[in-house]
Design a protein around this motif. Sequence first.
Motif, PDB file in Angstrom:
ATOM      1  N   TYR A  82       0.844  -1.193   0.000  1.00 16.63           N
ATOM      2  CA  TYR A  82       0.000   0.000   0.000  1.00 16.63           C
ATOM      3  C   TYR A  82       0.880   1.244   0.000  1.00 16.63           C
ATOM      4  N   THR A  83       0.406   2.266  -0.688  1.00 19.71           N
ATOM      5  CA  THR A  83       1.096   3.549  -0.738  1.00 19.71           C
ATOM      6  C   THR A  83       0.097   4.677  -0.563  1.00 19.71           C
ATOM      7  N   ASP A  84       0.571   5.807  -0.078  1.00 21.54           N
ATOM      8  CA  ASP A  84      -0.284   6.990   0.007  1.00 21.54           C
ATOM      9  C   ASP A  84      -0.078   7.900  -1.200  1.00 21.54           C
ATOM     10  N   ALA A 106      -6.946   2.080 -12.907  1.00 22.67           N
ATOM     11  CA  ALA A 106      -7.901   2.511 -11.891  1.00 22.67           C
ATOM     12  C   ALA A 106      -8.943   1.418 -11.703  1.00 22.67           C
ATOM     13  N   GLU A 107      -9.113   1.008 -10.474  1.00 22.95           N
ATOM     14  CA  GLU A 107     -10.130   0.022 -10.108  1.00 22.95           C
ATOM     15  C   GLU A 107     -11.060   0.656  -9.077  1.00 22.95           C
ATOM     16  N   ALA A 108     -12.167   0.003  -8.791  1.00 22.18           N
ATOM     17  CA  ALA A 108     -13.119   0.534  -7.807  1.00 22.18           C
ATOM     18  C   ALA A 108     -12.462   0.728  -6.443  1.00 22.18           C
ATOM     19  N   TYR A 109     -11.473  -0.100  -6.117  1.00 28.77           N
ATOM     20  CA  TYR A 109     -10.817  -0.046  -4.813  1.00 28.77           C
ATOM     21  C   TYR A 109      -9.596   0.863  -4.785  1.00 28.77           C
ATOM     22  N   ARG A 128      -5.126   2.785  -2.170  1.00 25.12           N
ATOM     23  CA  ARG A 128      -6.551   2.545  -1.958  1.00 25.12           C
ATOM     24  C   ARG A 128      -7.340   3.830  -2.087  1.00 25.12           C
ATOM     25  N   ARG A 129      -8.518   3.678  -2.674  1.00 22.57           N
ATOM     26  CA  ARG A 129      -9.436   4.805  -2.803  1.00 22.57           C
ATOM     27  C   ARG A 129     -10.079   5.059  -1.440  1.00 22.57           C
ATOM     28  N   ALA A 130     -10.260   6.316  -1.128  1.00 24.06           N
ATOM     29  CA  ALA A 130     -10.882   6.672   0.151  1.00 24.06           C
ATOM     30  C   ALA A 130     -12.310   6.147   0.169  1.00 24.06           C
TER      31      ALA A 130
END
Length: 134
Positions: A82-84, A106-109, A128-130
């Motif tokens: 994971y990265t920010d 780009a994925e839903a997550y 990860r998407r917020a």
Amino acid sequence: MHRTLGHVTFLVRDYDEAIAFFTGCLGFNLVEDTPLGDGKRWILVAPSGDHGTSLLLARASTPEQVACVGKQAGDRVFLFLYTDDFARDHARMMASGLKFLEDPRAEAYGTVAVFEDLYGNKWDLLQRRAAPKT
């Protein structure tokens, strides 16, 4: 009850080449490198800023273990990094010569791209998407 994973064993061919890969290409921190005698070492690496799970680099020492180096999850993605800041880390990893198997998508997550480590294990680099606010 509070429980966490402490370490995940990661089979390697050589301690020093693995340390160089994780600290150089992936920007991980070398958390510990303790000699255990007979050429064995207790080596922990972890992503910078992470205070959770680390990888225990274990040199393969039997034919069965050697056969598993680079195949720890078969042909599936083994680990998720994971990265920010996907763009920053993707660019840095590409510049270090890391092999990505696909372009970022780009994925839903979130934003993700699959890469290979020095042994051929597949990883996801993932921002990860917020979660939507309710």
